[in-house]
Design a protein around this motif. Structure first.
Motif, PDB file in Angstrom:
ATOM      1  N   LYS A 177      10.254   4.608   2.824  1.00  0.00           N
ATOM      2  CA  LYS A 177      10.770   5.652   2.176  1.00  0.00           C
ATOM      3  C   LYS A 177      11.467   6.645   4.143  1.00  0.00           C
ATOM      4  O   LYS A 177      12.353   6.730   3.797  1.00  0.00           O
ATOM      5  N   THR A 215       0.844  -1.256   0.239  1.00  0.00           N
ATOM      6  CA  THR A 215      -0.045  -0.293  -0.214  1.00  0.00           C
ATOM      7  C   THR A 215      -0.096   0.995  -0.512  1.00  0.00           C
ATOM      8  O   THR A 215       2.279   1.561  -0.007  1.00  0.00           O
ATOM      9  N   LYS A 216       0.785   2.265  -0.245  1.00  0.00           N
ATOM     10  CA  LYS A 216       0.709   3.878  -0.377  1.00  0.00           C
ATOM     11  C   LYS A 216       1.280   3.971   1.798  1.00  0.00           C
ATOM     12  O   LYS A 216       2.665   4.423   1.126  1.00  0.00           O
ATOM     13  N   ASP A 217       0.852   3.510   2.240  1.00  0.00           N
ATOM     14  CA  ASP A 217       0.952   3.299   3.453  1.00  0.00           C
ATOM     15  C   ASP A 217       2.185   2.834   4.193  1.00  0.00           C
ATOM     16  O   ASP A 217       3.626   3.292   4.454  1.00  0.00           O
ATOM     17  N   ASP A 218       2.488   1.864   3.506  1.00  0.00           N
ATOM     18  CA  ASP A 218       4.094   0.448   3.174  1.00  0.00           C
ATOM     19  C   ASP A 218       4.999   1.410   2.522  1.00  0.00           C
ATOM     20  O   ASP A 218       6.091   0.981   3.399  1.00  0.00           O
ATOM     21  N   GLU A 257       5.207   4.646   1.797  1.00  0.00           N
ATOM     22  CA  GLU A 257       6.032   5.994   3.238  1.00  0.00           C
ATOM     23  C   GLU A 257       6.778   5.428   4.359  1.00  0.00           C
ATOM     24  O   GLU A 257       7.576   6.078   4.525  1.00  0.00           O
ATOM     25  N   LYS A 258       6.000   4.603   4.543  1.00  0.00           N
ATOM     26  CA  LYS A 258       7.191   4.163   6.093  1.00  0.00           C
ATOM     27  C   LYS A 258       8.479   3.036   5.459  1.00  0.00           C
ATOM     28  O   LYS A 258       9.451   3.675   6.028  1.00  0.00           O
TER      29      LYS A 258
END
Length: 90
Positions: free
Chosen positions: A16, A8-11, A13-14
């Protein structure tokens, strides 16, 4: 059958945030031998260790970090800084 993992985008972002945190660590910079100088100036040591000029002076004064003075500049061996960090993390 192949198993699929969805990212996911959250994955991302984390990932990064974790990656940049790792790249900013002083020990990461110190272990890049191909572009590392043997002798490092005071301002570079302070940036690598994230310490003040006063703290660096204390490390010199109490013999924790050896240095050489050439002219008016102080130089520190790269290997000594790595040893200091390894000793602090033990």
């Amino acid at each position: 059958m192949a198993a699929f993992d969805l990212i996911t985008k959250d994955d991302l972002e984390k990932f990064k945030v974790d990656l940049f945190a790792e790249l900013r660590r002083p020990s990461y910079k110190l272990n890049k031998k191909e572009e590392q100088k043997e002798w490092i100036k005071s301002y570079e040591v302070r940036a690598l260790l994230n310490i003040s000029a006063g703290t660096l002076a204390t490390l010199r004064r109490n013999g924790t970090l050896h240095f050489s003075k050439i002219g008016g500049l102080l130089y520190y061996k790269h290997d000594d800084i790595v040893k200091l960090l390894e000793g602090a993390s033990s």
